[in-house]
Design an enzyme around this catalytic site. Structure first.
Site, PDB file in Angstrom:
ATOM      1  N   GLU A   1       0.680  -1.202  -0.042  1.00  0.00           N
ATOM      2  CA  GLU A   1       0.125  -0.198   0.117  1.00  0.00           C
ATOM      3  C   GLU A   1       0.565   1.247   0.032  1.00  0.00           C
ATOM      4  O   GLU A   1       2.120   1.360   0.782  1.00  0.00           O
ATOM      5  CB  GLU A   1      -0.816   0.125   1.270  1.00  0.00           C
ATOM      6  CG  GLU A   1      -1.856  -1.086   1.183  1.00  0.00           C
ATOM      7  CD  GLU A   1      -2.874  -1.187   2.312  1.00  0.00           C
ATOM      8  OE1 GLU A   1      -4.053  -1.840   1.968  1.00  0.00           O
ATOM      9  OE2 GLU A   1      -2.513  -0.928   3.313  1.00  0.00           O
TER      10      GLU A   1
ATOM     11  N   CYS B   1       3.606   8.520   1.528  1.00  0.00           N
ATOM     12  CA  CYS B   1       3.813   7.429   2.226  1.00  0.00           C
ATOM     13  C   CYS B   1       4.315   6.136   1.636  1.00  0.00           C
ATOM     14  O   CYS B   1       3.319   5.582   0.969  1.00  0.00           O
ATOM     15  CB  CYS B   1       2.999   7.045   3.701  1.00  0.00           C
ATOM     16  SG  CYS B   1       3.490   5.884   4.645  1.00  0.00           S
TER      17      CYS B   1
ATOM     18  N   CYS C   1       6.619  -7.494   6.915  1.00  0.00           N
ATOM     19  CA  CYS C   1       7.906  -7.055   7.639  1.00  0.00           C
ATOM     20  C   CYS C   1       8.356  -8.201   8.468  1.00  0.00           C
ATOM     21  O   CYS C   1       7.649  -8.889   9.034  1.00  0.00           O
ATOM     22  CB  CYS C   1       7.429  -5.964   8.630  1.00  0.00           C
ATOM     23  SG  CYS C   1       8.785  -4.988   9.188  1.00  0.00           S
TER      24      CYS C   1
ATOM     25  N   CYS D   1       6.638  -5.378  15.710  1.00  0.00           N
ATOM     26  CA  CYS D   1       6.171  -4.470  16.746  1.00  0.00           C
ATOM     27  C   CYS D   1       4.931  -4.936  17.029  1.00  0.00           C
ATOM     28  O   CYS D   1       3.743  -4.899  16.089  1.00  0.00           O
ATOM     29  CB  CYS D   1       6.258  -3.292  16.054  1.00  0.00           C
ATOM     30  SG  CYS D   1       8.292  -2.760  15.576  1.00  0.00           S
TER      31      CYS D   1
ATOM     32  N   CYS E   1       1.652  -2.783  15.584  1.00  0.00           N
ATOM     33  CA  CYS E   1       1.585  -2.524  14.084  1.00  0.00           C
ATOM     34  C   CYS E   1       0.963  -3.532  13.401  1.00  0.00           C
ATOM     35  O   CYS E   1       1.381  -4.931  13.671  1.00  0.00           O
ATOM     36  CB  CYS E   1       3.221  -2.186  13.657  1.00  0.00           C
ATOM     37  SG  CYS E   1       3.340  -1.806  11.940  1.00  0.00           S
TER      38      CYS E   1
ATOM     39  N   CYS F   1      -1.139   5.602  10.163  1.00  0.00           N
ATOM     40  CA  CYS F   1       0.095   4.894  10.361  1.00  0.00           C
ATOM     41  C   CYS F   1      -0.231   3.422  11.075  1.00  0.00           C
ATOM     42  O   CYS F   1      -1.101   3.352  11.950  1.00  0.00           O
ATOM     43  CB  CYS F   1       0.932   5.674  11.713  1.00  0.00           C
ATOM     44  SG  CYS F   1       1.368   7.144  10.939  1.00  0.00           S
TER      45      CYS F   1
HETATM   46  N1  SAH Z   1       9.247   0.257   9.768  1.00  0.00           N
HETATM   47  C1  SAH Z   1       9.525   1.530   9.896  1.00  0.00           C
HETATM   48  C2  SAH Z   1       8.862   2.392   8.894  1.00  0.00           C
HETATM   49  C3  SAH Z   1       7.103   1.966   8.989  1.00  0.00           C
HETATM   50  S1  SAH Z   1       6.109   2.189  10.521  1.00  0.00           S
HETATM   51  C4  SAH Z   1       9.378   1.925  11.449  1.00  0.00           C
HETATM   52  O1  SAH Z   1       8.852   1.045  12.097  1.00  0.00           O
HETATM   53  O2  SAH Z   1       9.746   2.892  11.660  1.00  0.00           O
HETATM   54  C5  SAH Z   1       5.880   4.163  10.512  1.00  0.00           C
HETATM   55  C6  SAH Z   1       5.613   4.351  11.947  1.00  0.00           C
HETATM   56  O3  SAH Z   1       4.328   4.097  12.025  1.00  0.00           O
HETATM   57  C7  SAH Z   1       6.246   3.880  12.837  1.00  0.00           C
HETATM   58  O4  SAH Z   1       7.019   5.303  13.856  1.00  0.00           O
HETATM   59  C8  SAH Z   1       5.701   2.867  13.459  1.00  0.00           C
HETATM   60  O5  SAH Z   1       5.972   2.566  15.010  1.00  0.00           O
HETATM   61  C9  SAH Z   1       4.163   3.628  13.566  1.00  0.00           C
HETATM   62  N2  SAH Z   1       3.111   2.874  13.733  1.00  0.00           N
HETATM   63  C10 SAH Z   1       2.757   1.504  13.625  1.00  0.00           C
HETATM   64  N3  SAH Z   1       1.829   0.884  13.930  1.00  0.00           N
HETATM   65  C11 SAH Z   1       1.313   2.085  14.540  1.00  0.00           C
HETATM   66  C12 SAH Z   1      -0.227   2.121  14.996  1.00  0.00           C
HETATM   67  N4  SAH Z   1      -1.154   1.165  15.023  1.00  0.00           N
HETATM   68  N5  SAH Z   1      -0.307   3.269  15.414  1.00  0.00           N
HETATM   69  C13 SAH Z   1       0.137   4.569  15.186  1.00  0.00           C
HETATM   70  N6  SAH Z   1       1.485   4.485  14.748  1.00  0.00           N
HETATM   71  C14 SAH Z   1       1.912   3.305  14.204  1.00  0.00           C
HETATM   72 FE1  SF4 Z   2       7.972  -3.402  10.764  1.00  0.00          FE
HETATM   73 FE2  SF4 Z   2       5.573  -2.252  11.724  1.00  0.00          FE
HETATM   74 FE3  SF4 Z   2       7.778  -2.515  13.255  1.00  0.00          FE
HETATM   75 FE4  SF4 Z   2       7.866  -0.603  11.371  1.00  0.00          FE
HETATM   76  S1  SF4 Z   2       6.324  -0.582  13.195  1.00  0.00           S
HETATM   77  S2  SF4 Z   2       9.444  -2.369  11.914  1.00  0.00           S
HETATM   78  S3  SF4 Z   2       6.479  -1.676   9.676  1.00  0.00           S
HETATM   79  S4  SF4 Z   2       6.458  -4.271  12.569  1.00  0.00           S
END
Ligand code: SAH
Ligand code: SF4
Length: 385
Positions: A106, A119, A126, A130, A133, A361
């Site tokens: 996406e 974005c 991935c 996390c 996420c 995000c």
């Molecule tokens: N993998 C990279 C970039 C993608 S995530 C990273 O982790 O930095 C982009 C941002 O969105 C990151 O700061 C991530 O931690 C945040 N993010 C992920 N899931 C989220 C959620 N459910 N609500 C708000 N921010 C989130």
């Molecule tokens: Fe991967 Fe989501 Fe963690 Fe970014 S925030 S490193 S996309 S699992």
């Protein structure tokens, strides 16, 4: 068995999209372009591809007809395919993009008053997990190629009709609709370093898309060994998914912390701005109710980042089906922001955009790759990372 790739079509032709200038030169030499012409030809073709957005060799009118035919015989100009486009009530656009092998990622366009941010994704899924996420619940399917990464910028420019028209204008007048790039879509960009670097070099090249390195922000969960390299080889702005102020909590939220804990991450960040000339590092901090949002957390955060030119971007948690967290309340987020602001740091609260189309995000996850990781697999990966 080799799987035919959409950006490297199965008819044996090489896709020019995503090749670095050097690789493009090699490609032109391979079809018999005389050495002394290659520099000029690279410049001409580069401009057609990335300045004018042309997709047909026949439209490259400063090349001879014969040469155009030769190019068309050997090469293609292919972008990933837009499967669907959703537009949110707030104007955010989410593109579902299909890449070779039938995988999907996406890409999200976020219009603002004086700019527009795209974005983009760097991986399908991935490898990291996390816990807040949505993408993290999806297995890594594969890394994107440079063509698939820069292709997301090009297809968004197509949709926004932002390519200049030959003979009419150069596209330089007025603010751009697509003026900023954030590598904050699906995937960990620093686990696909070379492809991300090559794609960003193309996006920054002054003869083409020409976005300044200050308008490109790469977000990493904290792949420490690649941070210095990002400064040296890309030189873009850096954002880091910080999200917690103790190793105990960060281990749970961002499991890569077990491999490179907070102190090591901060050391790498301390040397970043000088190396790349970027003014400030963005610390992303997702606000999770009762987990990382206390006044003590805010004070600890200030102490930790002392001496680092920083901006703290507070992200209200965006929910997704089955998510194990809740968003902190507005008053809690404001109180947290206030403490940080009073310590002298910008502490903007990110407004969730495109929530109605699951474009905010952390909500991205391709519908075709629903396979959820098993608990055992997540545990194993966390243990290995
Ligand atoms: N993998 C990279 C970039 C993608 S995530 C990273 O982790 O930095 C982009 C941002 O969105 C990151 O700061 C991530 O931690 C945040 N993010 C992920 N899931 C989220 C959620 N459910 N609500 C708000 N921010 C989130
Ligand atoms: Fe991967 Fe989501 Fe963690 Fe970014 S925030 S490193 S996309 S699992």
């Amino acid at each position: 068995m080799t799987i035919p790739r959409k950006d490297q079509p199965s008819d044996g032709k090489t896709n020019l999209v995503g090749l670095t200038r050097d690789a493009l030169r090699d490609a032109l030499v391979s079809i018999g372009t005389p050495e002394k012409q290659t520099k000029m030809r690279v410049n001409q073709i580069w401009q057609w591809l990335y300045h004018w957005g042309v997709r047909d060799f026949n439209a490259m009118t400063n090349l001879s007809k014969d040469y155009r035919a030769k190019l068309a015989d050997a090469f293609t100009i292919t972008l990933p395919e837009v499967v669907s486009r959703q537009i949110s009530e707030d104007g955010t656009r989410k593109y579902l993009v299909r890449i070779a092998g039938g995988h999907e990622v996406e890409t999200v366009y976020i219009p603002e008053e004086d700019r527009g941010t795209l974005c983009i994704s760097s991986q399908v899924g991935c490898t990291l997990t996390c816990s807040f996420c949505h993408t993290g619940t999806q297995k890594l399917v594969r890394n994107l190629t440079p063509g698939e990464i820069v292709g997301q910028i090009m297809l968004a420019r197509d949709d926004l009709e932002e390519w200049p028209e030959p003979g009419v204008g150069t596209g330089d007048a007025g603010p751009r609709l697509l003026s900023n790039i954030v590598l904050m879509g699906m995937g960990e960009p620093l686990y696909n370093f070379e492809a991300v670097r090559d794609a960003m070099k193309i996006a920054m090249d002054g003869e083409g898309i020409a976005l300044s390195r200050r308008r490109i922000t790469l977000s990493t969960s904290g792949v420490v060994p690649e941070i210095a390299r990002t400064a040296q080889e890309i030189g873009c702005m850096l954002a880091v998914s910080f999200h917690a102020t103790t190793d105990e909590v960060r281990d749970r939220l961002v499991p890569i912390n077990k491999r490179w804990p907070i102190a090591e991450l901060l050391d790498a960040l301390r040397s970043y701005p000088k190396a790349s000339n970027s003014e400030r590092i963005t610390f992303e901090y997702v606000m999770l109710k009762g987990v990382n949002d206390s006044d003590e957390d805010a004070h600890r955060l200030i102490k930790l980042i002392e001496g680092i030119p920083a901006k703290i971007n507070l992200i209200p948690f965006n929910e997704w089906p089955g998510a194990p967290y809740e968003r902190s309340s507005k008053t809690r987020i404001r109180a947290f922001a206030d403490i940080i602001y009073k310590a002298g740091y910008a502490s903007p609260i990110r407004t969730p955009r495109g929530e109605d189309i699951m474009a905010a995000c952390g909500q991205l996850k391709s519908a075709t790759e629903r396979a959820r990781k098993s608990r055992a697999q997540i545990a194993a990966e966390v243990g290995n990372s």
